[in-house]
Design a protein around this motif. Structure first.
Motif, PDB file in Angstrom:
ATOM      1  N   ARG A 389      69.152  61.596  71.763  1.00 53.98           N
ATOM      2  CA  ARG A 389      70.025  61.077  70.696  1.00 53.98           C
ATOM      3  C   ARG A 389      70.973  62.177  70.215  1.00 53.98           C
ATOM      4  O   ARG A 389      72.170  61.937  70.027  1.00 53.98           O
ATOM      5  CB  ARG A 389      69.193  60.588  69.504  1.00 53.98           C
ATOM      6  CG  ARG A 389      68.441  59.327  69.794  1.00 53.98           C
ATOM      7  CD  ARG A 389      67.793  58.744  68.553  1.00 53.98           C
ATOM      8  NE  ARG A 389      66.868  57.722  68.986  1.00 53.98           N
ATOM      9  CZ  ARG A 389      65.554  57.846  69.000  1.00 53.98           C
ATOM     10  NH1 ARG A 389      64.986  58.951  68.532  1.00 53.98           N
ATOM     11  NH2 ARG A 389      64.782  56.865  69.435  1.00 53.98           N
ATOM     12  N   LEU A 390      70.419  63.394  70.044  1.00 48.55           N
ATOM     13  CA  LEU A 390      71.264  64.495  69.574  1.00 48.55           C
ATOM     14  C   LEU A 390      72.339  64.818  70.613  1.00 48.55           C
ATOM     15  O   LEU A 390      73.474  65.145  70.278  1.00 48.55           O
ATOM     16  CB  LEU A 390      70.413  65.740  69.278  1.00 48.55           C
ATOM     17  CG  LEU A 390      69.326  65.562  68.198  1.00 48.55           C
ATOM     18  CD1 LEU A 390      68.657  66.889  67.902  1.00 48.55           C
ATOM     19  CD2 LEU A 390      69.911  64.977  66.925  1.00 48.55           C
ATOM     20  N   GLN A 391      71.932  64.694  71.894  1.00 46.05           N
ATOM     21  CA  GLN A 391      72.879  64.956  72.978  1.00 46.05           C
ATOM     22  C   GLN A 391      74.042  63.964  72.908  1.00 46.05           C
ATOM     23  O   GLN A 391      75.199  64.336  73.094  1.00 46.05           O
ATOM     24  CB  GLN A 391      72.125  64.814  74.319  1.00 46.05           C
ATOM     25  CG  GLN A 391      72.637  65.718  75.412  1.00 46.05           C
ATOM     26  CD  GLN A 391      72.607  67.174  74.985  1.00 46.05           C
ATOM     27  OE1 GLN A 391      71.565  67.643  74.545  1.00 46.05           O
ATOM     28  NE2 GLN A 391      73.729  67.877  75.086  1.00 46.05           N
ATOM     29  N   THR A 392      73.696  62.710  72.649  1.00 45.35           N
ATOM     30  CA  THR A 392      74.730  61.676  72.510  1.00 45.35           C
ATOM     31  C   THR A 392      75.711  62.056  71.407  1.00 45.35           C
ATOM     32  O   THR A 392      76.921  61.925  71.560  1.00 45.35           O
ATOM     33  CB  THR A 392      74.068  60.333  72.137  1.00 45.35           C
ATOM     34  OG1 THR A 392      72.986  60.126  73.024  1.00 45.35           O
ATOM     35  CG2 THR A 392      75.045  59.181  72.227  1.00 45.35           C
ATOM     36  N   LEU A 393      75.160  62.527  70.269  1.00 50.30           N
ATOM     37  CA  LEU A 393      76.014  62.905  69.149  1.00 50.30           C
ATOM     38  C   LEU A 393      76.931  64.045  69.540  1.00 50.30           C
ATOM     39  O   LEU A 393      78.133  64.010  69.288  1.00 50.30           O
ATOM     40  CB  LEU A 393      75.161  63.342  67.956  1.00 50.30           C
ATOM     41  CG  LEU A 393      74.378  62.254  67.239  1.00 50.30           C
ATOM     42  CD1 LEU A 393      73.566  62.872  66.109  1.00 50.30           C
ATOM     43  CD2 LEU A 393      75.320  61.201  66.690  1.00 50.30           C
ATOM     44  N   ARG A 394      76.370  65.066  70.195  1.00 51.38           N
ATOM     45  CA  ARG A 394      77.183  66.230  70.595  1.00 51.38           C
ATOM     46  C   ARG A 394      78.273  65.782  71.542  1.00 51.38           C
ATOM     47  O   ARG A 394      79.408  66.257  71.475  1.00 51.38           O
ATOM     48  CB  ARG A 394      76.304  67.292  71.258  1.00 51.38           C
ATOM     49  CG  ARG A 394      75.373  67.974  70.263  1.00 51.38           C
ATOM     50  CD  ARG A 394      74.664  69.161  70.902  1.00 51.38           C
ATOM     51  NE  ARG A 394      73.784  69.792  69.946  1.00 51.38           N
ATOM     52  CZ  ARG A 394      72.457  69.790  70.031  1.00 51.38           C
ATOM     53  NH1 ARG A 394      71.859  69.201  71.043  1.00 51.38           N
ATOM     54  NH2 ARG A 394      71.730  70.391  69.114  1.00 51.38           N
ATOM     55  N   GLY A 395      77.925  64.831  72.429  1.00 49.51           N
ATOM     56  CA  GLY A 395      78.903  64.298  73.357  1.00 49.51           C
ATOM     57  C   GLY A 395      80.053  63.595  72.650  1.00 49.51           C
ATOM     58  O   GLY A 395      81.154  63.513  73.166  1.00 49.51           O
ATOM     59  N   ASN A 396      79.782  63.095  71.462  1.00 51.83           N
ATOM     60  CA  ASN A 396      80.817  62.428  70.685  1.00 51.83           C
ATOM     61  C   ASN A 396      81.604  63.395  69.804  1.00 51.83           C
ATOM     62  O   ASN A 396      82.383  62.957  68.967  1.00 51.83           O
ATOM     63  CB  ASN A 396      80.187  61.366  69.779  1.00 51.83           C
ATOM     64  CG  ASN A 396      79.843  60.118  70.558  1.00 51.83           C
ATOM     65  OD1 ASN A 396      80.715  59.374  70.966  1.00 51.83           O
ATOM     66  ND2 ASN A 396      78.564  59.916  70.804  1.00 51.83           N
ATOM     67  N   GLY A 397      81.333  64.672  69.949  1.00 52.95           N
ATOM     68  CA  GLY A 397      82.071  65.667  69.162  1.00 52.95           C
ATOM     69  C   GLY A 397      81.551  65.816  67.749  1.00 52.95           C
ATOM     70  O   GLY A 397      82.253  66.288  66.863  1.00 52.95           O
ATOM     71  N   ILE A 398      80.291  65.414  67.535  1.00 48.94           N
ATOM     72  CA  ILE A 398      79.706  65.570  66.198  1.00 48.94           C
ATOM     73  C   ILE A 398      78.880  66.853  66.193  1.00 48.94           C
ATOM     74  O   ILE A 398      78.115  67.108  67.133  1.00 48.94           O
ATOM     75  CB  ILE A 398      78.828  64.344  65.865  1.00 48.94           C
ATOM     76  CG1 ILE A 398      79.709  63.110  65.731  1.00 48.94           C
ATOM     77  CG2 ILE A 398      78.017  64.577  64.593  1.00 48.94           C
ATOM     78  CD1 ILE A 398      78.972  61.806  65.640  1.00 48.94           C
TER      79      ILE A 398
END
Lengths: 421, 177
Positions: A389-398
Motif C-alpha cells: 500500500r505504501l509503495q502504491t502511495l509513493r508511486g503516486n508521488g505522495i
C-alpha cells in the motif's frame, strides 16, 4: 432493583428427603439424624432476603490531572449508611475503558455492619484523554447466598490527562503555500535568502537587489531574485476509524495514540514556524479545527488532542460513511492547504483518501505508524500488504514517512533524505 | 493486519484472574477430606467413596468448576448413605454430613467469589463472614440432631424421629409462603 433467587441451594430439600427416606427404610437412625442438618440448611436458605445496599460511596483520585504514562491511585470509601447488616457486599467499580488497572482489581468483597466503613485501593495507568468513572455495581446477598440483589450506584469522577506539546520533528513541507511570509522555501522569486534567478531591472527595484557585479562587467542593470519563504496551511488528519485501533502488542500503544503523538509534535513545530495548522479526524465522531495560528488556537488544539472523543485512546462506536465524510472534508479544506495524513494503513480505505486528496491538488504527506509484526505467517502477509500500500502511495508521488519503533524525528529525517523536493 | 496483529481497540481493562478465592478453596478441600476421614469411623466402604468425592471436590475447586464441586458433594452424600445403610453409628454420619455440606457451601462460594470479584480482590472478610454463618448453622443442627439421638435413646421408636423431621419440613414449607 428487586432481589432474585440465585437457585444456589436448589434441590437441597429433595436430597434431604431422599436421605431420610433411605434412613427410614433401612432403619438407620444416623441417616435420619443427618437429615436434620439438611433440613436446617433448607430452612436457613429461606431466612432473610438480600438486603438493599444502602451505602454511601466516595471515590478519590490520587491525582486528578496526571501526565500520560503516569499512574494514579484510586481509593473507594464505602460506608454502610443503612440500618441493616450487609453480610455479603460485593462492589465492582466501573473503571473507564481506556484506563488499565495495574494494582489489584477494582473490586472488593466485604461485610459491613451499620455505620461501618471500608476502603478499596487500586492503581490505574493513565493515558491521554478525559476519563469518567460513571457507576459502580453493588451486589448484596443474604448469608446463605440464596437471594441476590444488584444495584447500580452513580458516583461520577473525572480524570483529565492532557499531554504537553513538544516541538520535536521538523517535517519539511511541500511548496504549496499561502501568500504570507513563513519558513517554507518556494519556487517564487522575490525577497529571501537563497538565490533564485536574475531578471532585467525595472524601475523601482530596491538598490540592494541590483546585481552590481554584472553592472560593472556589462554596464546593464539587472535585479537578483531570491526564493521567497512563505507560510503554509496544513491540516493534520488522523485516521481514527475502528480499523485504525491496532497495536503490535496487546499492552502496547495503538496506532491512533501514536498518530496523535505525531500530530502533537508536528503541530507544535509547524505553529512555531508561523504556519497555519488545523486538525481533522477520519472517524465516526468527527473532529475539525480549521487552520489558524496563535496562542488561543494552540490551546484549543492541545485540548482537542487530549480530550476529543474522535481522538480517544479507544475506538468510538458508530459507522463512518466514507464518501459523505470525504465530501464534507474536501469542502472545508482551504484550497491552498496541504494534508499530513496519519494512518496505520491496515486497509485500503486510507489509500483511497490520500490519493483523492492528492488528485484534488492538496499535497499529501503520509505518516504511518508501523504496527505490523512478523510472528506468524498471517502477520507477515499483513506487513507485506501494508508495504505494498505504501509503495502504491509513493508511486503516486505522495510522500511517506514509515514510522517504526524509532522516535518520530528519526523516522522523519530518514524519510526526508529520500524525498526529492 | 487488523485480523492478524493484536487488535486492542475496545477496552484496556485488566484481565481479571478469575480463579476461586484462595482461603475458601483451601477450607473446602480440607472439609471434604475431613468428611472422608470422619466416615472411616463408620464404614470403610463409605469412607472410600467419600475419598473419591473429596478428590473430585479438590480438582473442581482448583479448576473453578461449580458443577464438579456439586458432583463431589453428591458423591460424599452417596458415601454417607452407603455408610448408613451398612449400619454406621450416627455420630460419624452426622460429622461427615456437616463437613460435606460445609465443603460444598464454602467451595462453591469460593468459585462464585472468584468469578465475580477475581482471585486477587480483597475478599477475606466476606469469606470469613460467610464461612462463620455456615459453620454456625451446621454445628447447631448437628448438635440438635445428636441431642435428639441421645435423649431419644436406643429403645425409642423410629416414628418419633420421623415425626420430628416432618415437623421440620412443615416449618420450611411455612417459610416458603
Amino acid at each position: 432493583m428487586r432481589s432474585f433467587a440465585t437457585k444456589r441451594w436448589a434441590g437441597i430439600e429433595g436430597l434431604t428427603l431422599l436421605v431420610v427416606a433411605i434412613g427410614v427404610l433401612t432403619t438407620s437412625s444416623g441417616l435420619i439424624l443427618a437429615g436434620i442438618i439438611g433440613f436446617g440448611y433448607a430452612a436457613y436458605t429461606k431466612l432473610w432476603d438480600a438486603p438493599v445496599a444502602d451505602v454511601s460511596i466516595d471515590r478519590e483520585l490520587g491525582d486528578e490531572a496526571p501526565a500520560p504514562g503516569e499512574t494514579t491511585g484510586v481509593t473507594l470509601t464505602i460506608t454502610n449508611t443503612g440500618s441493616k447488616w450487609l453480610s455479603d457486599l460485593r462492589v465492582i467499580d466501573g473503571v473507564p475503558p481506556a484506563l488499565e488497572t495495574i494494582d489489584g482489581p477494582a473490586r472488593i468483597g466485604t461485610s459491613l455492619r451499620p455505620g461501618e466503613t471500608t476502603t478499596c485501593h487500586y492503581t490505574v495507568s493513565v493515558v491521554r484523554g478525559k476519563h469518567t468513572w460513571d457507576s459502580l455495581r453493588l451486589i448484596t446477598r443474604n448469608p446463605s447466598g440464596s437471594r441476590e440483589r444488584e444495584t447500580v450506584c452513580e458516583v461520577s469522577t473525572t480524570l483529565r490527562c492532557t499531554p504537553p506539546l513538544h516541538a520535536g520533528a521538523n517535517l519539511s513541507l511541500h511548496g504549496l503555500t499561502t501568500p504570507y511570509s513563513g519558513r517554507v522555501t518556494t519556487d517564487v522569486g522575490g525577497y529571501g535568502i537563497e538565490f533564485h534567478s536574475t531578471r532585467a531591472y525595472r524601475s523601482g527595484d530596491p538598490l540592494n537587489r541590483i546585481d552590481w557585479n554584472r553592472r560593472a562587467r556589462t554596464g546593464t542593470l539587472s535585479t537578483l531574485n531570491f526564493r521567497e519563504e512563505r507560510a503554509a496551511t496544513v491540516i493534520l488528519l488522523v485516521d481514527s476509524r475502528k480499523e485504525a485501533y491496532v497495536a503490535a502488542e496487546p499492552t502496547g500503544r495503538n496506532a491512533v495514540e501514536r498518530s496523535v503523538d505525531a500530530v502533537a509534535t508536528i503541530f507544535s513545530s509547524l505553529i512555531s514556524n508561523g504556519d497555519r495548522v488545523g486538525i481533522a479526524t477520519m472517524s465516526p465522531t468527527e473532529c475539525w479545527i480549521a487552520p489558524q495560528s496563535g496562542k488561543t488556537h494552540t490551546a484549543r488544539v492541545q485540548e482537542a488532542l487530549a480530550t476529543h472523543p474522535g481522538l480517544a485512546p479507544t475506538a468510538t462506536e458508530g459507522t463512518l460513511y466514507h464518501t459523505l465524510w470525504f465530501n464534507r472534508f474536501i469542502r472545508r479544506l482551504p484550497a491552498d492547504a496541504q494534508v499530513v495524513f496519519c494512518s496505520p494503513f491496515v486497509d485500503d480505505r486510507p489509500i483511497y483518501t490520500a490519493r483523492r486528496l492528492h488528485a484534488y491538488g492538496h499535497l499529501v504527506t503520509v505518516i504511518t505508524p508501523d504496527e505490523t509484526t512478523a510472528d506468524t505467517i498471517g502477520d507477515r502477509i499483513a506487513a507485506i500488504e501494508r508495504q505494498h500500500r505504501l509503495q502504491t502511495l509513493r508511486g503516486n508521488g505522495i510522500r511517506v514517512v514509515d514510522w517504526g519503533d524509532e522516535p518520530l524525528p528519526t523516522a522523519v529525517m530518514a524519510a526526508t533524505q529520500r524525498w526529492s523536493q | 493486519m487488523s485480523g492478524e496483529t493484536t487488535s486492542r481497540g475496545q477496552t484496556r481493562q485488566e484481565t481479571i484472574n478469575r480463579k476461586p478465592a484462595a482461603a475458601s478453596s483451601y477450607a473446602a478441600i480440607f472439609l471434604s477430606l475431613l468428611a472422608a476421614a470422619v466416615l472411616v469411623l463408620g464404614s470403610l466402604v463409605g469412607a472410600t467413596i467419600a475419598a473419591v468425592g473429596a478428590l473430585i471436590t479438590t480438582v473442581s475447586v482448583y479448576r473453578g468448576r461449580q458443577k464438579g464441586v456439586t458432583l463431589g458433594a453428591l458423591m460424599t452424600t452417596g458415601a454417607i448413605v452407603a455408610a448408613g445403610v451398612l449400619g454406621a453409628p450416627p455420630a460419624p454420619l452426622l460429622g461427615a454430613t456437616g463437613c460435606a455440606i460445609l465443603a460444598w457451601d464454602i467451595g462453591s462460594s469460593a468459585i462464585d467469589i472468584g468469578q465475580t470479584l477475581g482471585h486477587n480482590a480483597d475478599t477475606a472478610r466476606l469469606e470469613a463472614v460467610r464461612a462463620a454463618f455456615s459453620l454456625f448453622v451446621t454445628s447447631t443442627t448437628a448438635t440438635v440432631g445428636y441431642a435428639i439421638y441421645v435423649l431419644a435413646g436406643d429403645g425409642q421408636p423410629m416414628t418419633a424421629l420421623v415425626l420430628l423431621i416432618l415437623g421440620a419440613v412443615i416449618i420450611i414449607a411455612v417459610y416458603r409462603q
